[in-house]
Write an enzyme that holds these catalytic residues in place. Sequence first.
Site, PDB file in Angstrom:
ATOM      1  N   CYS A  91       1.569 -30.057  29.060  1.00 57.33           N
ATOM      2  CA  CYS A  91       1.417 -29.736  27.823  1.00 57.33           C
ATOM      3  C   CYS A  91       0.531 -28.366  27.242  1.00 57.33           C
ATOM      4  O   CYS A  91       0.583 -27.833  25.879  1.00 57.33           O
ATOM      5  CB  CYS A  91       0.769 -30.878  26.683  1.00 57.33           C
ATOM      6  SG  CYS A  91       1.325 -32.514  27.111  1.00 57.33           S
ATOM      7  N   HIS A 108      -0.871 -35.059  21.669  1.00 56.79           N
ATOM      8  CA  HIS A 108       0.472 -35.284  22.100  1.00 56.79           C
ATOM      9  C   HIS A 108       0.714 -36.795  22.323  1.00 56.79           C
ATOM     10  O   HIS A 108      -0.083 -37.445  23.437  1.00 56.79           O
ATOM     11  CB  HIS A 108       0.987 -34.368  23.051  1.00 56.79           C
ATOM     12  CG  HIS A 108       2.250 -34.895  23.706  1.00 56.79           C
ATOM     13  ND1 HIS A 108       3.326 -34.885  23.010  1.00 56.79           N
ATOM     14  CD2 HIS A 108       2.745 -34.985  24.913  1.00 56.79           C
ATOM     15  CE1 HIS A 108       4.635 -35.338  23.618  1.00 56.79           C
ATOM     16  NE2 HIS A 108       4.052 -35.186  24.983  1.00 56.79           N
ATOM     17  N   HIS A 110       3.372 -40.252  23.075  1.00 54.50           N
ATOM     18  CA  HIS A 110       4.465 -40.787  23.315  1.00 54.50           C
ATOM     19  C   HIS A 110       5.136 -42.051  22.512  1.00 54.50           C
ATOM     20  O   HIS A 110       5.527 -43.141  23.187  1.00 54.50           O
ATOM     21  CB  HIS A 110       4.836 -41.243  24.981  1.00 54.50           C
ATOM     22  CG  HIS A 110       4.798 -39.967  25.883  1.00 54.50           C
ATOM     23  ND1 HIS A 110       5.078 -40.021  26.986  1.00 54.50           N
ATOM     24  CD2 HIS A 110       4.898 -38.530  25.472  1.00 54.50           C
ATOM     25  CE1 HIS A 110       5.249 -38.652  27.835  1.00 54.50           C
ATOM     26  NE2 HIS A 110       5.078 -37.861  26.792  1.00 54.50           N
ATOM     27  N   GLU A 137       1.881 -44.662   0.491  1.00 56.03           N
ATOM     28  CA  GLU A 137       0.565 -44.444  -0.164  1.00 56.03           C
ATOM     29  C   GLU A 137       0.010 -43.317   1.303  1.00 56.03           C
ATOM     30  O   GLU A 137      -0.741 -42.619   0.843  1.00 56.03           O
ATOM     31  CB  GLU A 137      -0.426 -45.766  -0.058  1.00 56.03           C
ATOM     32  CG  GLU A 137      -1.877 -45.431  -0.502  1.00 56.03           C
ATOM     33  CD  GLU A 137      -1.959 -45.018  -1.851  1.00 56.03           C
ATOM     34  OE1 GLU A 137      -3.280 -44.598  -2.115  1.00 56.03           O
ATOM     35  OE2 GLU A 137      -0.956 -44.777  -2.635  1.00 56.03           O
ATOM     36  N   HIS A 194      10.932 -38.375  23.109  1.00 57.77           N
ATOM     37  CA  HIS A 194      10.005 -37.940  23.690  1.00 57.77           C
ATOM     38  C   HIS A 194       8.661 -38.517  23.264  1.00 57.77           C
ATOM     39  O   HIS A 194       7.865 -39.188  23.615  1.00 57.77           O
ATOM     40  CB  HIS A 194       9.902 -36.404  24.008  1.00 57.77           C
ATOM     41  CG  HIS A 194       8.946 -35.904  24.622  1.00 57.77           C
ATOM     42  ND1 HIS A 194       9.033 -34.669  25.439  1.00 57.77           N
ATOM     43  CD2 HIS A 194       7.774 -36.361  25.063  1.00 57.77           C
ATOM     44  CE1 HIS A 194       8.007 -34.522  26.240  1.00 57.77           C
ATOM     45  NE2 HIS A 194       7.025 -35.492  25.720  1.00 57.77           N
TER      46      HIS A 194
END
Length: 233
Positions: A91, A108, A110, A137, A194
């Site tokens: 990443c 990140h 999943h 909200e 992903h």
Amino acid sequence: MSTTAQDVEALVHSDDPNHPANHICTLCAKFYTLGWVTGTGGGTSIRHEDKIYIAPSGVQKELMKPTDMFVMDFESKEYLRRPQVLKPSACTPLFMAAFERGAGCCIHTHSQWAVLVTLLVERDLGTEACFEIEEIEQIKGIPKGRGKQGNLGYYDRLRIPIIENTAHEEDLRESLEAAMERWPDSYAILVRRHGIYVWGDNVHKAKTQCESIDYILQLAVEMKKLGLPWTKS
């Protein structure tokens, strides 16, 4: 001055729970309980001054230790600390894209809700559409945009762009950067089938924004089950 092994190790040793090396471990352990980083997936990175702290790839995120962290120099993009037995996060190029736009932390996940929403948008609106929702909200937990003051309001529409997945994580950078340019006010990008990338000005903002967005994505999936629209038009 040359850098000694002691200097390198000092980068990840601190009694401060908010030190990036400690903070990433704490965050990822929490994210594991939420189902965001299951099976070594996902990751987190924090920028602290001129250094980037990055969780390694291919490890159980809930079991990480501060000594597992990679540390990179922001300007040179060279590793200041690189654990020999671990792999750099795939990443990293995506995290750097967020940091180059002023982020202090990038997460990140999943998340299943993120994946499901990308599939629902594709089915109902096509591959070019973004995720849009309004009059919820929790939208108030999302900033208005880069360089803008305050957060979105109840009547504002939240838009999150979606990019297509690739076989290798690092290959997402080009499309992620293109989405950042097209949607400069977004603090998140969904990756079809992903997960999602969420970033913020600092760790606190990135975490709370990620939590708010995941709540909204789960709500969107449940609304779709009940035939409820995400927007009024």
